[in-house]
Enzyme design. Structure first.
Site, PDB file in Angstrom:
ATOM      1  N   ASP A  38     -19.960  16.712 -15.242  1.00 38.93           N
ATOM      2  CA  ASP A  38     -19.930  16.917 -16.811  1.00 38.93           C
ATOM      3  C   ASP A  38     -19.592  15.728 -17.396  1.00 38.93           C
ATOM      4  O   ASP A  38     -19.090  14.657 -16.903  1.00 38.93           O
ATOM      5  CB  ASP A  38     -19.130  18.159 -17.026  1.00 38.93           C
ATOM      6  N   LYS A  60     -23.020  18.666 -21.378  1.00 35.65           N
ATOM      7  CA  LYS A  60     -23.295  18.972 -22.586  1.00 35.65           C
ATOM      8  C   LYS A  60     -22.816  17.939 -23.577  1.00 35.65           C
ATOM      9  O   LYS A  60     -21.344  17.816 -23.512  1.00 35.65           O
ATOM     10  CB  LYS A  60     -23.039  20.343 -22.956  1.00 35.65           C
ATOM     11  N   GLY A  92     -11.143  19.090 -16.783  1.00 33.13           N
ATOM     12  CA  GLY A  92     -10.011  20.059 -16.704  1.00 33.13           C
ATOM     13  C   GLY A  92      -9.907  21.067 -15.743  1.00 33.13           C
ATOM     14  O   GLY A  92     -10.105  20.710 -14.638  1.00 33.13           O
ATOM     15  N   THR A 121      -5.835  21.663 -16.394  1.00 34.28           N
ATOM     16  CA  THR A 121      -6.183  22.093 -17.801  1.00 34.28           C
ATOM     17  C   THR A 121      -5.571  21.231 -19.183  1.00 34.28           C
ATOM     18  O   THR A 121      -4.471  21.084 -19.025  1.00 34.28           O
ATOM     19  CB  THR A 121      -6.115  23.711 -17.989  1.00 34.28           C
ATOM     20  N   MET A 175     -11.286  23.490 -28.376  1.00 33.96           N
ATOM     21  CA  MET A 175     -12.643  23.473 -29.069  1.00 33.96           C
ATOM     22  C   MET A 175     -12.270  23.824 -30.466  1.00 33.96           C
ATOM     23  O   MET A 175     -13.222  24.596 -31.440  1.00 33.96           O
ATOM     24  CB  MET A 175     -13.672  24.447 -28.538  1.00 33.96           C
TER      25      MET A 175
HETATM   26  N1  SAH Z   1     -12.245  23.376 -18.862  1.00 27.54           N
HETATM   27  C1  SAH Z   1     -11.623  22.562 -19.608  1.00 27.54           C
HETATM   28  C2  SAH Z   1     -11.839  22.615 -21.062  1.00 27.54           C
HETATM   29  C3  SAH Z   1     -13.328  22.706 -21.564  1.00 27.54           C
HETATM   30  S1  SAH Z   1     -13.556  23.175 -23.185  1.00 27.54           S
HETATM   31  C4  SAH Z   1      -9.969  22.618 -19.371  1.00 27.54           C
HETATM   32  O1  SAH Z   1      -9.695  22.970 -18.579  1.00 27.54           O
HETATM   33  O2  SAH Z   1      -9.304  21.330 -19.908  1.00 27.54           O
HETATM   34  C5  SAH Z   1     -13.608  21.678 -23.851  1.00 27.54           C
HETATM   35  C6  SAH Z   1     -12.459  21.606 -24.816  1.00 27.54           C
HETATM   36  O3  SAH Z   1     -10.979  21.449 -24.087  1.00 27.54           O
HETATM   37  C7  SAH Z   1     -12.406  20.571 -26.128  1.00 27.54           C
HETATM   38  O4  SAH Z   1     -12.950  20.788 -27.005  1.00 27.54           O
HETATM   39  C8  SAH Z   1     -10.949  20.093 -26.264  1.00 27.54           C
HETATM   40  O5  SAH Z   1     -10.430  21.488 -27.268  1.00 27.54           O
HETATM   41  C9  SAH Z   1     -10.249  20.537 -24.782  1.00 27.54           C
HETATM   42  N2  SAH Z   1      -9.980  19.273 -24.154  1.00 27.54           N
HETATM   43  C10 SAH Z   1     -10.571  18.869 -22.936  1.00 27.54           C
HETATM   44  N3  SAH Z   1     -10.104  17.525 -22.688  1.00 27.54           N
HETATM   45  C11 SAH Z   1      -9.089  17.313 -23.454  1.00 27.54           C
HETATM   46  C12 SAH Z   1      -8.490  16.118 -23.576  1.00 27.54           C
HETATM   47  N4  SAH Z   1      -8.396  15.151 -22.890  1.00 27.54           N
HETATM   48  N5  SAH Z   1      -7.666  16.333 -25.032  1.00 27.54           N
HETATM   49  C13 SAH Z   1      -7.605  17.133 -25.710  1.00 27.54           C
HETATM   50  N6  SAH Z   1      -8.424  18.245 -25.620  1.00 27.54           N
HETATM   51  C14 SAH Z   1      -9.076  18.490 -24.555  1.00 27.54           C
END
Ligand code: SAH
Length: 501
Positions: A38, A60, A92, A121, A175
């Site tokens: 991704d 995406k 994450g 995450t 998000m």
């Molecule tokens: N699977 C991922 C989340 C994917 S959804 C996880 O477990 O972290 C994508 C959202 O995750 C982003 O819109 C944001 O809100 C958050 N996100 C992912 N990486 C981030 C980061 N480094 N700092 C802040 N928010 C993050």
């Protein structure tokens, strides 16, 4: 255990800091036949992948046509059915807003075996890096991970905003930037206190991490004013205020500073890693790369006859590495140096020797060729055979001085530094740099010639020592900082001192 054939691994890559990737994820990436990845995976996450592995981007990006979810599933299934070991790498954790569940279901339906490797995450990592504990004995006994992506104005929202407003603990929205205004209003309408602490964390755990603090009532305005962009988390809860005491990342000495490293990639990692540890955002902009010459007849012959030299002078860690590789290629090892006096130009070179079981006999106090000449004054060289192993383009100060004293000197060119056109993305990133570091004259010459008028004008120039500074001035740059100790450690110290001004 390596990735197994015919199996798909749904792997979390963590929130962005490469150090937060799990040992299991690295092991699977290193052994998989194929990696489907991704957008938001850490920089360098795929560096350990096999050279022959298939690496496919299926991410995406907002506003850009992307591979449809269904097709991703089909490609995973097809690859596994071809007998490949497949890593599906996601930012994450794969099961936290990562559609890992859907992909697992598609694999199960197709009869393809899969495993899940959790990742750190963003909801706990970005918060921790911002100094916000998502639970705290005094403030929050529960935490909820919530998607902020659903529109509370639309009747079809899967979220019960009144229930969320009443949730007895911290709310962490993923998000959540785009709909923040509506979401905050829905929480307040549902009875949540507008005075409750809130924070937005942008690019958590990445070099440019930024936190904006406010209250639930003011967070939307604050995020708009500060132009917070995705990826960002929104935290609502009293714990958000604790960052005033607990923030640590943003307090590191080089936090928020962008520093350009101009060394060749093979040498840059130590400097780049140290600067990152101090909080800097590092832009690697090598204009040169090291090209080994150990396959040459000259080097092979010298390596095979290494035992004849009474004095061996090494002038860089790369030289040490390549000399030992050349010696090993002839079937010899460190014992071949047993009879020789070994001189190292600086601590990095001495360290590279020590790692290979050889303690340098001569180590000058200043790390330039002239100082090496002085340090060798004690060593009897008249009529002896001396090897100076170094870069092809190095200055002749040392061999000349030794020859003058009656030594029979062989100069061995172990490698050559060759021009490499700088990467366009790195050049763009360098424009906003606070510092450009130069660790040798060749880095100055190569970078200034490669960039021309595109040299970052606002950056302060940091030089490792007087020779490099002189070259920089000759190239029309003004040197703002010069290291007192002319090695990497000294350069870092000088940069830190300047940054603390
Ligand atoms: N699977 C991922 C989340 C994917 S959804 C996880 O477990 O972290 C994508 C959202 O995750 C982003 O819109 C944001 O809100 C958050 N996100 C992912 N990486 C981030 C980061 N480094 N700092 C802040 N928010 C993050």
């Amino acid at each position: 255990m390596s990735a197994r054939a015919g199996v798909v691994y749904l792997v979390g890559a963590g929130p962005g800091d490469p150090g937060l990737m799990t040992a299991r994820s690295l092991e699977l990436i290193a052994t998989a036949d194929a990696v489907f990845y991704d957008r938001l995976i850490p920089p360098g996450a795929l560096d350990g992948a096999r050279k022959d592995a298939e690496l496919a981007y299926v991410g995406k990006q907002p506003g850009v046509p992307s591979v449809p979810q269904e097709e991703i599933g089909e490609r995973l299934i097809a690859a596994a059915r071809q007998g490949k070991s497949v890593v599906r790498l996601k930012g994450g954790d794969p099961f936290v807003f990562g559609r890992g569940g859907e992909e697992g279901e598609a694999l199960r339906a197709a009869g393809v075996e899969f495993e899940v490797v959790p990742g750190v995450t963003a909801g706990v990592a970005a918060t921790a890096y911002a100094g916000i504990p998502v639970t705290h004995r005094d403030d929050a006994s529960a935490v909820a991970f919530v998607t902020g992506h659903e529109d509370p104005q639309k009747g079809e929202s899967a979220l019960d905003w009144d229930a969320l407003a009443g949730f007895p603990g911290t709310l962490v929205f993923y998000m959540g930037v785009k709909r923040l205004r509506e979401n905050a209003a829905a929480l307040i309408a549902g009875g949540r206190d507008p005075e409750e602490a809130a924070a937005a964390i942008e690019r958590g755990t990445w070099p440019g991490q930024r936190t904006v603090g406010a209250t639930l009532g003011t967070i939307a305005a604050a995020v708009e004013r500060e132009r917070v962009k995705a990826p960002a988390l929104i935290v609502v809860g009293a714990v958000a205020a604790r960052r005033e005491d607990l923030a640590w990342l943003e307090r590191r000495p080089l936090h928020g500073r962008r520093v350009v490293v101009t060394r060749a990639r093979a040498q840059a990692s130590g400097l780049a890693a140290s600067l990152r540890d101090l909080g800097a955002e590092v832009v690697e902009l090598p204009a040169i790369r090291i090209e080994s010459r150990i396959e040459s007849e000259e080097v092979r012959a010298a390596a095979a006859a290494i035992g004849v030299y009474e004095l061996i002078c090494l002038t860089s860690p790369n030289g040490v590495r390549l000399l030992f590789e050349a010696i090993a290629a002839t079937g010899l090892d460190a014992r071949a140096l047993a009879g020789a006096t070994v001189a190292a130009i600086g601590p990095g070179t001495a360290r590279a020797l020590a790692e290979r079981g050889v303690l340098a006999d001569v180590l000058p106090e200043r790390f330039v060729a002239e100082a090496m000449v002085d340090a060798l004054a004690e060593v009897e060289v008249e009529g002896t055979r001396v090897l100076v192993a170094r870069a092809a383009e190095a200055r002749d100060v040392l061999p000349d001085a030794l020859r003058e004293r009656g030594a029979e000197v062989d100069v061995l060119s172990l490698y050559e530094t060759v021009r490499e056109p700088p990467d366009a993305e790195a050049v763009a990133a360098a424009q906003g740099a606070d510092y450009v570091t130069f660790t040798s004259s060749s880095t100055v010459t190569n970078l200034t010639e490669a960039l021309g008028d595109g040299f970052p004008s606002g950056a302060r120039i940091v030089s490792i020592g007087p020779v490099t500074s002189e070259t920089a001035r000759a190239a029309g740059l003004s040197v703002d900082v010069e290291a007192e100790r002319h090695d990497i450690e000294g350069l870092i110290q000088a940069l830190l001192k300047d940054a603390a001004r």
